[in-house]
Motif scaffolding. Structure first.
Motif, PDB file in Angstrom:
ATOM      1  N   SER A   1       0.842  -0.871  -0.085  1.00  0.00           N
ATOM      2  CA  SER A   1       0.360   0.339   0.492  1.00  0.00           C
ATOM      3  C   SER A   1       0.150   1.306  -0.495  1.00  0.00           C
ATOM      4  O   SER A   1       1.959   1.326   0.834  1.00  0.00           O
ATOM      5  CB  SER A   1      -1.217   0.068   1.520  1.00  0.00           C
ATOM      6  OG  SER A   1      -0.533   0.156   2.220  1.00  0.00           O
ATOM      7  N   ILE A   2       0.814   2.049  -0.410  1.00  0.00           N
ATOM      8  CA  ILE A   2       0.701   3.516  -0.267  1.00  0.00           C
ATOM      9  C   ILE A   2       0.641   4.485   0.717  1.00  0.00           C
ATOM     10  O   ILE A   2      -0.236   4.822   0.319  1.00  0.00           O
ATOM     11  CB  ILE A   2       0.882   4.615  -2.079  1.00  0.00           C
ATOM     12  CG1 ILE A   2       1.408   3.592  -3.081  1.00  0.00           C
ATOM     13  CG2 ILE A   2       1.441   5.605  -1.800  1.00  0.00           C
ATOM     14  CD1 ILE A   2       0.181   3.800  -4.399  1.00  0.00           C
ATOM     15  N   GLN A   3       1.788   4.697   1.471  1.00  0.00           N
ATOM     16  CA  GLN A   3       1.408   5.760   2.225  1.00  0.00           C
ATOM     17  C   GLN A   3       1.983   7.081   2.717  1.00  0.00           C
ATOM     18  O   GLN A   3       3.498   6.855   2.920  1.00  0.00           O
ATOM     19  CB  GLN A   3       1.651   5.137   3.161  1.00  0.00           C
ATOM     20  CG  GLN A   3       0.612   3.811   3.556  1.00  0.00           C
ATOM     21  CD  GLN A   3       0.818   2.942   5.011  1.00  0.00           C
ATOM     22  OE1 GLN A   3       1.868   3.010   5.538  1.00  0.00           O
ATOM     23  NE2 GLN A   3      -0.375   1.492   5.191  1.00  0.00           N
ATOM     24  N   GLY A   4       1.905   8.073   1.646  1.00  0.00           N
ATOM     25  CA  GLY A   4       2.490   9.542   1.006  1.00  0.00           C
ATOM     26  C   GLY A   4       3.512   8.801   0.608  1.00  0.00           C
ATOM     27  O   GLY A   4       3.412   8.603  -0.624  1.00  0.00           O
ATOM     28  N   ASP A   5       4.863   8.965   1.080  1.00  0.00           N
ATOM     29  CA  ASP A   5       5.868   9.234  -0.430  1.00  0.00           C
ATOM     30  C   ASP A   5       6.620   7.347  -0.045  1.00  0.00           C
ATOM     31  O   ASP A   5       7.921   7.489   0.817  1.00  0.00           O
ATOM     32  CB  ASP A   5       6.698  10.412  -0.306  1.00  0.00           C
ATOM     33  CG  ASP A   5       7.468  10.049   1.347  1.00  0.00           C
ATOM     34  OD1 ASP A   5       6.936  10.420   2.040  1.00  0.00           O
ATOM     35  OD2 ASP A   5       8.846  11.345   1.235  1.00  0.00           O
ATOM     36  N   VAL A   6       5.990   6.781   1.143  1.00  0.00           N
ATOM     37  CA  VAL A   6       6.185   5.574   1.489  1.00  0.00           C
ATOM     38  C   VAL A   6       5.610   4.641   0.804  1.00  0.00           C
ATOM     39  O   VAL A   6       4.193   4.143   0.466  1.00  0.00           O
ATOM     40  CB  VAL A   6       6.840   5.478   2.751  1.00  0.00           C
ATOM     41  CG1 VAL A   6       6.964   3.568   3.153  1.00  0.00           C
ATOM     42  CG2 VAL A   6       7.275   6.596   4.068  1.00  0.00           C
ATOM     43  N   VAL A   7       5.899   3.028   0.262  1.00  0.00           N
ATOM     44  CA  VAL A   7       5.226   1.896   0.449  1.00  0.00           C
ATOM     45  C   VAL A   7       5.283   0.816   1.780  1.00  0.00           C
ATOM     46  O   VAL A   7       6.625   0.241   1.863  1.00  0.00           O
ATOM     47  CB  VAL A   7       5.905   1.417  -1.450  1.00  0.00           C
ATOM     48  CG1 VAL A   7       5.071  -0.179  -1.564  1.00  0.00           C
ATOM     49  CG2 VAL A   7       5.738   2.534  -1.945  1.00  0.00           C
ATOM     50  N   ARG A   8       3.986   0.771   2.530  1.00  0.00           N
ATOM     51  CA  ARG A   8       3.729  -0.289   2.784  1.00  0.00           C
ATOM     52  C   ARG A   8       4.136  -1.838   2.469  1.00  0.00           C
ATOM     53  O   ARG A   8       3.121  -1.851   1.569  1.00  0.00           O
ATOM     54  CB  ARG A   8       3.820  -0.033   4.104  1.00  0.00           C
ATOM     55  CG  ARG A   8       3.236  -1.169   4.981  1.00  0.00           C
ATOM     56  CD  ARG A   8       3.058  -0.128   6.593  1.00  0.00           C
ATOM     57  NE  ARG A   8       3.800   0.181   7.064  1.00  0.00           N
ATOM     58  CZ  ARG A   8       3.598   1.351   7.599  1.00  0.00           C
ATOM     59  NH1 ARG A   8       2.981   1.462   8.311  1.00  0.00           N
ATOM     60  NH2 ARG A   8       4.706   1.704   8.472  1.00  0.00           N
ATOM     61  N   VAL A   9       4.739  -2.696   2.770  1.00  0.00           N
ATOM     62  CA  VAL A   9       4.246  -4.335   2.520  1.00  0.00           C
ATOM     63  C   VAL A   9       4.227  -4.974   3.267  1.00  0.00           C
ATOM     64  O   VAL A   9       5.376  -5.216   4.859  1.00  0.00           O
ATOM     65  CB  VAL A   9       6.073  -4.257   1.475  1.00  0.00           C
ATOM     66  CG1 VAL A   9       5.310  -6.041   0.764  1.00  0.00           C
ATOM     67  CG2 VAL A   9       6.140  -3.712   0.390  1.00  0.00           C
ATOM     68  N   ALA A  10       2.928  -6.465   3.441  1.00  0.00           N
ATOM     69  CA  ALA A  10       2.995  -6.746   4.987  1.00  0.00           C
ATOM     70  C   ALA A  10       2.583  -7.790   3.502  1.00  0.00           C
ATOM     71  O   ALA A  10       2.517  -8.248   2.812  1.00  0.00           O
ATOM     72  CB  ALA A  10       2.008  -5.575   5.093  1.00  0.00           C
ATOM     73  N   GLY A  11       2.656  -9.155   5.197  1.00  0.00           N
ATOM     74  CA  GLY A  11       2.634 -10.356   5.039  1.00  0.00           C
ATOM     75  C   GLY A  11       2.715 -11.201   5.906  1.00  0.00           C
ATOM     76  O   GLY A  11       3.152 -10.441   7.330  1.00  0.00           O
ATOM     77  N   ALA A  12       2.583 -12.351   5.186  1.00  0.00           N
ATOM     78  CA  ALA A  12       1.777 -13.587   6.568  1.00  0.00           C
ATOM     79  C   ALA A  12       3.510 -13.975   7.487  1.00  0.00           C
ATOM     80  O   ALA A  12       3.312 -14.106   8.535  1.00  0.00           O
ATOM     81  CB  ALA A  12       0.699 -14.344   6.184  1.00  0.00           C
ATOM     82  N   LYS A  13       4.323 -14.466   6.415  1.00  0.00           N
ATOM     83  CA  LYS A  13       5.807 -14.447   6.729  1.00  0.00           C
ATOM     84  C   LYS A  13       6.522 -14.377   6.292  1.00  0.00           C
ATOM     85  O   LYS A  13       6.423 -13.068   5.479  1.00  0.00           O
ATOM     86  CB  LYS A  13       4.776 -15.813   5.668  1.00  0.00           C
ATOM     87  CG  LYS A  13       4.636 -17.171   6.232  1.00  0.00           C
ATOM     88  CD  LYS A  13       4.880 -19.191   5.494  1.00  0.00           C
ATOM     89  CE  LYS A  13       3.416 -19.317   5.680  1.00  0.00           C
ATOM     90  NZ  LYS A  13       4.254 -21.058   5.269  1.00  0.00           N
ATOM     91  N   LYS A  14       7.646 -14.290   7.060  1.00  0.00           N
ATOM     92  CA  LYS A  14       8.742 -13.260   6.869  1.00  0.00           C
ATOM     93  C   LYS A  14       9.620 -13.790   5.225  1.00  0.00           C
ATOM     94  O   LYS A  14       9.783 -12.741   4.430  1.00  0.00           O
ATOM     95  CB  LYS A  14       9.931 -13.964   7.653  1.00  0.00           C
ATOM     96  CG  LYS A  14       9.767 -12.631   9.210  1.00  0.00           C
ATOM     97  CD  LYS A  14      11.236 -13.061  10.007  1.00  0.00           C
ATOM     98  CE  LYS A  14      10.672 -12.361  11.576  1.00  0.00           C
ATOM     99  NZ  LYS A  14      11.011 -13.557  12.430  1.00  0.00           N
ATOM    100  N   ASP A  15       9.221 -15.062   5.185  1.00  0.00           N
ATOM    101  CA  ASP A  15      10.141 -14.999   3.735  1.00  0.00           C
ATOM    102  C   ASP A  15       9.036 -14.708   2.611  1.00  0.00           C
ATOM    103  O   ASP A  15      10.217 -14.543   1.344  1.00  0.00           O
ATOM    104  CB  ASP A  15       9.926 -16.446   3.701  1.00  0.00           C
ATOM    105  CG  ASP A  15      10.751 -17.905   4.873  1.00  0.00           C
ATOM    106  OD1 ASP A  15      11.700 -17.295   5.407  1.00  0.00           O
ATOM    107  OD2 ASP A  15      10.469 -18.868   4.782  1.00  0.00           O
ATOM    108  N   SER A  16       8.070 -14.361   2.672  1.00  0.00           N
ATOM    109  CA  SER A  16       7.512 -14.241   1.536  1.00  0.00           C
ATOM    110  C   SER A  16       7.863 -12.446   1.575  1.00  0.00           C
ATOM    111  O   SER A  16       8.103 -12.042   0.922  1.00  0.00           O
ATOM    112  CB  SER A  16       6.061 -13.463   1.458  1.00  0.00           C
ATOM    113  OG  SER A  16       5.728 -13.292   3.025  1.00  0.00           O
ATOM    114  N   LEU A  17       8.180 -11.871   2.246  1.00  0.00           N
ATOM    115  CA  LEU A  17       8.340 -10.862   2.694  1.00  0.00           C
ATOM    116  C   LEU A  17       9.424 -10.729   1.804  1.00  0.00           C
ATOM    117  O   LEU A  17      10.149  -9.597   1.450  1.00  0.00           O
ATOM    118  CB  LEU A  17       8.770  -9.968   4.123  1.00  0.00           C
ATOM    119  CG  LEU A  17       7.454  -9.657   4.391  1.00  0.00           C
ATOM    120  CD1 LEU A  17       7.527  -9.365   6.360  1.00  0.00           C
ATOM    121  CD2 LEU A  17       6.602  -8.714   3.638  1.00  0.00           C
ATOM    122  N   GLN A  18      10.851 -11.095   2.787  1.00  0.00           N
ATOM    123  CA  GLN A  18      12.003 -11.068   1.509  1.00  0.00           C
ATOM    124  C   GLN A  18      12.195 -11.496   0.351  1.00  0.00           C
ATOM    125  O   GLN A  18      12.852 -11.163  -1.033  1.00  0.00           O
ATOM    126  CB  GLN A  18      12.812 -12.505   2.218  1.00  0.00           C
ATOM    127  CG  GLN A  18      13.268 -12.539   3.958  1.00  0.00           C
ATOM    128  CD  GLN A  18      13.637 -13.089   4.580  1.00  0.00           C
ATOM    129  OE1 GLN A  18      13.575 -14.100   3.973  1.00  0.00           O
ATOM    130  NE2 GLN A  18      14.669 -13.198   5.624  1.00  0.00           N
TER     131      GLN A  18
END
Length: 163
Positions: free
Chosen positions: A124-141
Protein backbone atom coordinates in the motif's frame (compact mmCIF):
# COMPACT_ATOMS: atom_id res chain seq x y z
CA UNK A 1 1.57 -9.32 10.71
CA UNK A 2 5.18 -8.70 9.58
CA UNK A 3 5.74 -5.61 7.43
CA UNK A 4 8.41 -3.22 6.16
CA UNK A 5 8.59 0.14 4.38
CA UNK A 6 10.21 0.93 1.03
CA UNK A 7 11.70 4.45 1.01
CA UNK A 8 14.07 6.46 -1.15
CA UNK A 9 16.09 9.14 0.58
CA UNK A 10 19.69 10.05 1.25
CA UNK A 11 21.43 9.89 4.59
CA UNK A 12 21.25 13.61 5.46
CA UNK A 13 24.42 13.62 7.58
CA UNK A 14 26.54 11.91 4.92
CA UNK A 15 25.14 14.18 2.21
CA UNK A 16 25.99 17.27 4.24
CA UNK A 17 29.51 15.94 4.91
CA UNK A 18 30.02 15.20 1.21
CA UNK A 19 28.99 18.76 0.26
CA UNK A 20 31.26 20.28 2.93
CA UNK A 21 34.30 18.21 1.92
CA UNK A 22 33.64 19.06 -1.74
CA UNK A 23 33.59 22.77 -0.82
CA UNK A 24 36.89 22.35 1.05
CA UNK A 25 38.54 20.63 -1.89
CA UNK A 26 37.31 23.30 -4.31
CA UNK A 27 38.65 26.05 -2.02
CA UNK A 28 42.07 24.36 -1.93
CA UNK A 29 42.41 23.41 -5.60
CA UNK A 30 44.74 25.52 -7.69
CA UNK A 31 42.52 25.58 -10.78
CA UNK A 32 39.67 27.12 -8.75
CA UNK A 33 41.74 29.91 -7.12
CA UNK A 34 39.97 33.25 -7.41
CA UNK A 35 36.80 31.72 -8.81
CA UNK A 36 33.31 31.66 -7.37
CA UNK A 37 33.03 27.85 -7.42
CA UNK A 38 31.08 26.44 -4.47
CA UNK A 39 28.06 24.43 -3.34
CA UNK A 40 25.12 25.49 -1.21
CA UNK A 41 23.02 22.84 0.50
CA UNK A 42 19.41 23.61 1.38
CA UNK A 43 18.40 20.70 3.57
CA UNK A 44 14.75 21.68 4.03
CA UNK A 45 14.14 21.94 0.27
CA UNK A 46 16.31 18.85 -0.49
CA UNK A 47 18.37 20.86 -2.94
CA UNK A 48 22.03 21.56 -3.71
CA UNK A 49 23.05 24.55 -5.81
CA UNK A 50 26.38 24.47 -7.64
CA UNK A 51 28.07 27.75 -8.63
CA UNK A 52 30.99 28.17 -11.05
CA UNK A 53 32.57 30.69 -13.42
CA UNK A 54 31.76 28.87 -16.67
CA UNK A 55 30.29 25.67 -18.10
CA UNK A 56 33.60 23.77 -17.97
CA UNK A 57 34.26 24.59 -14.32
CA UNK A 58 30.66 23.71 -13.48
CA UNK A 59 31.30 20.24 -14.86
CA UNK A 60 34.47 19.93 -12.76
CA UNK A 61 32.60 21.09 -9.65
CA UNK A 62 29.92 18.43 -10.25
CA UNK A 63 32.64 15.77 -10.63
CA UNK A 64 34.18 16.77 -7.28
CA UNK A 65 30.77 16.44 -5.59
CA UNK A 66 30.10 13.03 -7.14
CA UNK A 67 33.53 11.77 -6.03
CA UNK A 68 32.97 12.96 -2.46
CA UNK A 69 29.51 11.39 -2.40
CA UNK A 70 30.93 8.08 -3.60
CA UNK A 71 33.53 8.13 -0.81
CA UNK A 72 30.78 8.80 1.73
CA UNK A 73 28.54 6.03 0.43
CA UNK A 74 25.79 8.33 -0.85
CA UNK A 75 24.31 6.99 -4.09
CA UNK A 76 24.61 9.39 -7.05
CA UNK A 77 21.27 8.17 -8.41
CA UNK A 78 19.62 10.24 -5.67
CA UNK A 79 20.62 13.43 -7.52
CA UNK A 80 18.59 14.95 -10.33
CA UNK A 81 20.54 17.59 -12.26
CA UNK A 82 18.59 20.49 -13.74
CA UNK A 83 19.77 22.62 -16.66
CA UNK A 84 22.58 25.12 -15.90
CA UNK A 85 21.58 28.79 -15.81
CA UNK A 86 23.58 31.96 -16.44
CA UNK A 87 23.46 34.36 -13.50
CA UNK A 88 25.31 37.33 -14.90
CA UNK A 89 28.46 37.65 -16.96
CA UNK A 90 29.94 34.20 -17.45
CA UNK A 91 28.86 32.93 -14.04
CA UNK A 92 26.75 29.79 -13.99
CA UNK A 93 24.60 28.00 -11.45
CA UNK A 94 22.94 24.63 -11.49
CA UNK A 95 20.28 23.28 -9.16
CA UNK A 96 20.60 19.67 -8.11
CA UNK A 97 17.49 18.13 -6.58
CA UNK A 98 17.99 15.40 -3.98
CA UNK A 99 15.31 12.73 -4.16
CA UNK A 100 13.26 12.39 -1.01
CA UNK A 101 10.60 9.74 -0.85
CA UNK A 102 9.22 7.37 -3.47
CA UNK A 103 7.41 9.37 -6.16
CA UNK A 104 3.85 8.31 -7.00
CA UNK A 105 4.63 6.75 -10.42
CA UNK A 106 7.36 4.55 -8.96
CA UNK A 107 5.17 3.62 -5.97
CA UNK A 108 2.36 2.53 -8.30
CA UNK A 109 4.86 0.52 -10.34
CA UNK A 110 6.17 -1.23 -7.20
CA UNK A 111 2.64 -2.09 -6.02
CA UNK A 112 1.73 -3.43 -9.47
CA UNK A 113 4.96 -5.44 -9.64
CA UNK A 114 4.22 -7.10 -6.30
CA UNK A 115 0.62 -7.87 -7.28
CA UNK A 116 1.70 -9.35 -10.62
CA UNK A 117 4.36 -11.44 -8.85
CA UNK A 118 1.65 -13.56 -7.17
CA UNK A 119 3.36 -13.24 -3.79
CA UNK A 120 1.28 -13.45 -0.64
CA UNK A 121 1.96 -9.85 0.35
CA UNK A 122 -0.09 -6.66 0.32
CA UNK A 123 1.51 -3.39 -0.74
CA UNK A 124 0.00 0.00 0.00
CA UNK A 125 1.13 3.53 -0.78
CA UNK A 126 1.32 5.74 2.31
CA UNK A 127 2.47 9.20 1.29
CA UNK A 128 6.00 8.86 -0.05
CA UNK A 129 6.49 5.37 1.43
CA UNK A 130 5.33 1.97 0.19
CA UNK A 131 4.37 -0.39 3.03
CA UNK A 132 4.54 -4.12 2.31
CA UNK A 133 2.89 -6.58 4.70
CA UNK A 134 2.68 -10.35 4.57
CA UNK A 135 1.94 -13.39 6.71
CA UNK A 136 5.47 -14.82 6.60
CA UNK A 137 8.94 -13.32 6.72
CA UNK A 138 9.94 -15.46 3.73
CA UNK A 139 7.32 -13.86 1.50
CA UNK A 140 8.56 -10.40 2.57
CA UNK A 141 12.13 -11.39 1.67
CA UNK A 142 10.91 -12.59 -1.73
CA UNK A 143 9.16 -9.24 -2.19
CA UNK A 144 12.40 -7.38 -1.40
CA UNK A 145 14.30 -9.48 -3.95
CA UNK A 146 11.63 -8.85 -6.59
CA UNK A 147 11.68 -5.07 -6.04
CA UNK A 148 15.50 -5.01 -6.06
CA UNK A 149 15.55 -6.80 -9.41
CA UNK A 150 12.79 -4.67 -10.93
CA UNK A 151 13.76 -1.17 -9.80
CA UNK A 152 17.33 -0.14 -10.62
CA UNK A 153 17.03 3.56 -11.54
CA UNK A 154 16.67 4.74 -7.93
CA UNK A 155 18.30 3.43 -4.76
CA UNK A 156 15.57 2.09 -2.50
CA UNK A 157 15.89 1.41 1.21
CA UNK A 158 13.95 -1.21 3.13
CA UNK A 159 13.25 -0.01 6.66
CA UNK A 160 11.00 -0.37 9.71
CA UNK A 161 10.79 -4.14 9.60
CA UNK A 162 8.14 -5.19 12.09
CA UNK A 163 7.47 -8.74 13.15
Amino acid sequence: MPSFDITCEANAVELKNAVETANKEIANRFDFKGSDARFELKEKEHEITAFADDEFKLGQVRDVLLAKMAKRGVDARLLKFEDPQKIGGDKMKQKIAVRSGVDSELAKRIVKMLKDGKLKVTASIQGDVVRVAGAKKDSLQEAIQMVRAGVTEVPLRYENFRD
